[in-house]
Design a protein around this motif. Structure first.
Motif, PDB file in Angstrom:
ATOM      1  N   GLU A   1      27.098  30.027  24.153  1.00 15.05           N
ATOM      2  CA  GLU A   1      27.118  29.286  25.334  1.00 15.05           C
ATOM      3  C   GLU A   1      28.089  29.472  26.445  1.00 15.05           C
ATOM      4  O   GLU A   1      27.702  29.255  27.585  1.00 15.05           O
ATOM      5  N   ARG A   2      29.308  30.167  25.862  1.00 13.76           N
ATOM      6  CA  ARG A   2      30.385  30.437  27.110  1.00 13.76           C
ATOM      7  C   ARG A   2      30.997  31.685  26.716  1.00 13.76           C
ATOM      8  O   ARG A   2      31.171  31.924  25.613  1.00 13.76           O
ATOM      9  N   SER A   3      31.501  32.170  27.743  1.00 13.85           N
ATOM     10  CA  SER A   3      32.568  33.364  27.285  1.00 13.85           C
ATOM     11  C   SER A   3      33.920  33.225  27.676  1.00 13.85           C
ATOM     12  O   SER A   3      34.363  32.233  28.406  1.00 13.85           O
ATOM     13  N   ARG A   4      34.848  33.892  26.957  1.00 13.95           N
ATOM     14  CA  ARG A   4      36.242  33.933  27.267  1.00 13.95           C
ATOM     15  C   ARG A   4      36.563  35.051  27.331  1.00 13.95           C
ATOM     16  O   ARG A   4      36.077  36.236  26.930  1.00 13.95           O
ATOM     17  N   ASP A   5      37.421  35.401  28.513  1.00 21.57           N
ATOM     18  CA  ASP A   5      38.099  36.745  28.962  1.00 21.57           C
ATOM     19  C   ASP A   5      39.270  37.075  28.632  1.00 21.57           C
ATOM     20  O   ASP A   5      40.261  36.157  28.539  1.00 21.57           O
ATOM     21  N   TYR A   6      39.344  38.363  28.122  1.00 19.27           N
ATOM     22  CA  TYR A   6      40.956  38.555  27.830  1.00 19.27           C
ATOM     23  C   TYR A   6      41.460  39.920  28.768  1.00 19.27           C
ATOM     24  O   TYR A   6      40.593  40.767  28.767  1.00 19.27           O
ATOM     25  N   LEU A   7      42.664  39.769  29.002  1.00 24.35           N
ATOM     26  CA  LEU A   7      43.329  41.119  29.471  1.00 24.35           C
ATOM     27  C   LEU A   7      44.261  41.564  28.581  1.00 24.35           C
ATOM     28  O   LEU A   7      45.250  40.911  28.219  1.00 24.35           O
ATOM     29  N   LEU A   8      44.246  42.892  28.298  1.00 30.68           N
ATOM     30  CA  LEU A   8      45.008  43.566  27.394  1.00 30.68           C
ATOM     31  C   LEU A   8      46.122  44.622  28.231  1.00 30.68           C
ATOM     32  O   LEU A   8      45.546  45.303  29.150  1.00 30.68           O
ATOM     33  N   THR A   9      47.234  44.485  27.934  1.00 37.36           N
ATOM     34  CA  THR A   9      48.219  45.367  28.818  1.00 37.36           C
ATOM     35  C   THR A   9      48.485  46.617  27.991  1.00 37.36           C
ATOM     36  O   THR A   9      48.175  46.838  26.927  1.00 37.36           O
ATOM     37  N   ASP A  10      48.451  47.706  29.020  1.00 35.95           N
ATOM     38  CA  ASP A  10      48.987  49.102  28.723  1.00 35.95           C
ATOM     39  C   ASP A  10      50.070  49.665  29.458  1.00 35.95           C
ATOM     40  O   ASP A  10      49.721  49.743  30.707  1.00 35.95           O
ATOM     41  N   ALA A  11      51.227  49.595  29.031  1.00 36.95           N
ATOM     42  CA  ALA A  11      52.469  49.814  29.699  1.00 36.95           C
ATOM     43  C   ALA A  11      53.404  50.825  29.221  1.00 36.95           C
ATOM     44  O   ALA A  11      53.260  50.790  27.759  1.00 36.95           O
ATOM     45  N   PRO A  12      53.791  51.598  29.872  1.00 35.92           N
ATOM     46  CA  PRO A  12      54.805  52.720  29.179  1.00 35.92           C
ATOM     47  C   PRO A  12      56.067  52.114  28.410  1.00 35.92           C
ATOM     48  O   PRO A  12      56.633  51.081  28.751  1.00 35.92           O
ATOM     49  N   GLY A  13      56.205  52.681  27.297  1.00 30.89           N
ATOM     50  CA  GLY A  13      57.249  52.363  26.717  1.00 30.89           C
ATOM     51  C   GLY A  13      58.737  52.715  27.170  1.00 30.89           C
ATOM     52  O   GLY A  13      59.606  51.804  26.702  1.00 30.89           O
ATOM     53  N   GLU A  14      58.800  53.336  28.166  1.00 28.72           N
ATOM     54  CA  GLU A  14      60.204  53.418  28.796  1.00 28.72           C
ATOM     55  C   GLU A  14      60.414  52.265  29.478  1.00 28.72           C
ATOM     56  O   GLU A  14      61.688  51.860  29.612  1.00 28.72           O
ATOM     57  N   TRP A  15      59.457  51.482  29.646  1.00 28.60           N
ATOM     58  CA  TRP A  15      59.900  50.045  30.717  1.00 28.60           C
ATOM     59  C   TRP A  15      60.337  49.272  29.607  1.00 28.60           C
ATOM     60  O   TRP A  15      61.404  48.388  30.010  1.00 28.60           O
ATOM     61  N   PHE A  16      60.027  48.912  28.424  1.00 29.06           N
ATOM     62  CA  PHE A  16      60.501  48.250  27.542  1.00 29.06           C
ATOM     63  C   PHE A  16      61.808  48.680  26.976  1.00 29.06           C
ATOM     64  O   PHE A  16      62.823  47.766  26.635  1.00 29.06           O
ATOM     65  N   GLN A  17      62.030  49.936  26.740  1.00 26.00           N
ATOM     66  CA  GLN A  17      63.392  50.417  26.388  1.00 26.00           C
ATOM     67  C   GLN A  17      64.320  49.778  27.352  1.00 26.00           C
ATOM     68  O   GLN A  17      65.533  49.417  27.161  1.00 26.00           O
ATOM     69  N   ARG A  18      64.380  50.026  28.823  1.00 23.39           N
ATOM     70  CA  ARG A  18      65.047  49.830  29.708  1.00 23.39           C
ATOM     71  C   ARG A  18      65.240  48.164  29.858  1.00 23.39           C
ATOM     72  O   ARG A  18      66.315  47.803  30.053  1.00 23.39           O
ATOM     73  N   TRP A  19      63.941  47.399  29.657  1.00 20.80           N
ATOM     74  CA  TRP A  19      64.189  46.052  29.631  1.00 20.80           C
ATOM     75  C   TRP A  19      65.015  45.553  28.654  1.00 20.80           C
ATOM     76  O   TRP A  19      66.054  44.473  28.725  1.00 20.80           O
ATOM     77  N   ALA A  20      65.007  46.329  27.191  1.00 20.10           N
ATOM     78  CA  ALA A  20      65.600  45.727  25.995  1.00 20.10           C
ATOM     79  C   ALA A  20      67.260  45.826  26.305  1.00 20.10           C
ATOM     80  O   ALA A  20      68.090  45.321  25.845  1.00 20.10           O
ATOM     81  N   MET A  21      67.682  46.914  27.188  1.00 17.60           N
ATOM     82  CA  MET A  21      68.961  47.334  27.560  1.00 17.60           C
ATOM     83  C   MET A  21      69.689  46.250  28.515  1.00 17.60           C
ATOM     84  O   MET A  21      70.422  45.962  28.487  1.00 17.60           O
ATOM     85  N   ASN A  22      68.489  46.211  29.626  1.00 16.76           N
ATOM     86  CA  ASN A  22      68.979  45.458  30.836  1.00 16.76           C
ATOM     87  C   ASN A  22      67.790  44.684  31.355  1.00 16.76           C
ATOM     88  O   ASN A  22      66.842  45.109  31.930  1.00 16.76           O
TER      89      ASN A  22
END
Length: 241
Positions: free
Chosen positions: A87-108
């Motif tokens: 009867e109804r649909s649900r929409d999802y967005l899945l992220t694809d981000a570089p690991g370097e971003w998260f490494q820098r975010w973890a540090m600062n």
């Protein structure tokens, strides 16, 4: 619904997305209460999954590295699912981000180079923390464990009670039990309600579908409004009197 996939460089984040797409495409990923309804990003999915396919004369490989030069916001891949009765649909967005971003975010947390990681942390409704067993098994396993634990601490500080899963990728790789226990404790001490999954492209099985099913079902905690204290039809005065 936004599913945020968080992990360090070469942890298998893009491969996870590609494997899900292929399982949906060949009908292997089946769910009791939903069925695939379509996607507005099929070209993106194909770009991710192309290298994982087998073709005569060409062995399957892995998706190319997601470069940190690809912008300040993560790639977003769309999926839509019908509910059990269609009867109804649900929409999802899945992220694809570089690991370097998260490494820098973890540090600062506030470094300009981590803007994309902050976007994922702010907007995701569901979080997957990717733990790369291969990075925890080699000569640099100590550095890999330290980097993953820093990321875990940062994610826990930004989580805001959202559903989270610890996902062990490359689960066919053996690692020292004390390192595995150390990483698991780091996650569960900070986020005791985290659920745990293990996946590997070498050992395909139902765990891939179980993980996707969990990510599609998980929901943020709901806000409970206080009971009405006055009788009034004006919504501006129903609460907080």
């Amino acid at each position: 619904m936004i599913v945020g996939i968080v992990g360090l460089e070469n942890a298998g984040k893009t491969t996870l997305l590609g494997a899900w797409y292929l399982l949906l495409g060949n009908g292997t990923a089946r769910f009791k209460d939903r069925r695939f309804a379509g996607s507005f990003s099929l070209d993106g999915w194909e770009a991710v999954a192309r290298s994982l396919r087998w073709s005569p004369g060409q062995l399957p490989g892995f998706p190319p590295h997601t470069t940190s030069r690809s912008g300040r916001a993560p790639g977003l891949l769309h999926l839509s699912f019908w509910d059990a009765v269609g009867e109804r649909s649900r929409d999802y967005l899945l992220t694809d981000a570089p690991g370097e971003w998260f490494q820098r975010w973890a540090m600062n947390r506030d470094t300009p180079e981590a803007e994309g990681a902050r976007w994922v942390a702010e907007h995701a409704d569901v979080l997957l923390l990717i733990a790369d067993r291969e990075a925890l098994a080699g000569e640099r396993r100590g550095a890999g464990r330290g980097a993953l634990q820093r990321l875990c601490h940062r994610l826990a500080a930004e989580r805001r009670a959202r559903p989270i899963a610890l996902v062990w990728t490359k689960s066919d790789v053996e690692i020292a039990p004390e390192i595995e226990d150390s990483v698991r404790r780091s996650v569960l001490e900070l986020m005791p309600d985290a659920v745990e999954f293990s996946v590997s492209v070498v050992e395909a099985g139902s765990t891939w579908t179980d993980l996707l099913d969990w990510a599609l079902k998980a929901r943020r905690p709901r806000v409970e409004l206080p009971p009405r204290t006055v009788i009034n039809d004006d919504p501006l005065f129903l609460y907080g009197v």
